[in-house]
Design an enzyme around this catalytic site. Sequence first.
Site, PDB file in Angstrom:
ATOM      1  N   ASP A  43      45.771  49.515  50.247  1.00 36.93           N
ATOM      2  CA  ASP A  43      44.567  49.266  49.464  1.00 36.93           C
ATOM      3  C   ASP A  43      43.323  49.182  50.338  1.00 36.93           C
ATOM      4  OD1 ASP A  43      45.744  49.309  47.013  1.00 36.93           O
ATOM      5  OD2 ASP A  43      45.814  47.145  46.723  1.00 36.93           O
ATOM      6  N   LYS A  65      40.726  50.720  45.582  1.00 32.45           N
ATOM      7  CA  LYS A  65      39.892  50.632  44.390  1.00 32.45           C
ATOM      8  C   LYS A  65      38.675  49.784  44.704  1.00 32.45           C
ATOM      9  CE  LYS A  65      43.594  50.820  40.899  1.00 32.45           C
ATOM     10  NZ  LYS A  65      44.765  50.702  41.789  1.00 32.45           N
ATOM     11  N   MET A 178      36.021  38.723  43.241  1.00 32.03           N
ATOM     12  CA  MET A 178      35.220  39.841  42.718  1.00 32.03           C
ATOM     13  C   MET A 178      34.088  39.343  41.813  1.00 32.03           C
ATOM     14  SD  MET A 178      38.466  42.339  41.820  1.00 32.03           S
ATOM     15  CE  MET A 178      39.390  40.965  41.079  1.00 32.03           C
TER      16      MET A 178
END
Length: 264
Positions: A43, A65, A178
Amino acid sequence: MTERDEHSSTGTVYLVGAGPGDPDLLTVKASRLLSSADVVVYDRLVSPAVMDIIPATAPRIYAGKASANHHMPQSEINALLVSLAAEHASVVRLKGGDPFIFGRGSEEAIHLSENGVAFEVVPGISAASGCSAYLGIPLTHRGLATGVRYLTGHTQDDELNFDWEQLADPETTLVVYMGLANLGEIAARLIAAGLSASTPLAAVERGTTPAQRHCVATLETAVEAVTAAKIGPPCLIIIGKVAGLAGTLEWWRPEQVVKNQDSA
């Protein structure tokens, strides 16, 4: 499940937590699996220092991502893992932090199970525990916080439909993953729900790595402080009275790590 039997027709997929960035925080099992992997699917948040453990002979497949920018859709990642397990004995699916904490590891595990692929989950030190520790913030502390909750500040439908009154508990530490883009809304909603505007808040960028940066503010001044400090992603936000201990208990000096690396 156990590690792959030599008579199995497919390999094993290891859903491995890479931790928050510092390679010294890898578990012994994670380090062992990385050093002997046949192929690694990794990732965006896996640090270069962790990637250096992977053998040069092992193919590395990027499946990172970012917000509104998925290099590889989740459905393709799921299918890729099944395909790789048919070709390799040891497939490492490497995820930042812990694979089961906002890492979509459970979705991949479900797909592997449905397709008859053996898998193991290797927990990693989460960003919450790693970044808070390196900043000197205990997530719980007697007299300050009796509990902790993990939240995501970026939801699938972009609507932060939380029970804000329940979250606005002065005795609970909130750790927001996030959450940088929606920091203003998060702070405003918590204040509107009754949490004091003077509640301490810490924003940590690239925690546990030599590039770690942070700022400490309050709910009321958070956006202004984070903007002034130019804090960027990946960023973890810690809200609660314990965040006020950052200046007292801060022990780690990333600039010293950089200095030691440069002189090595």
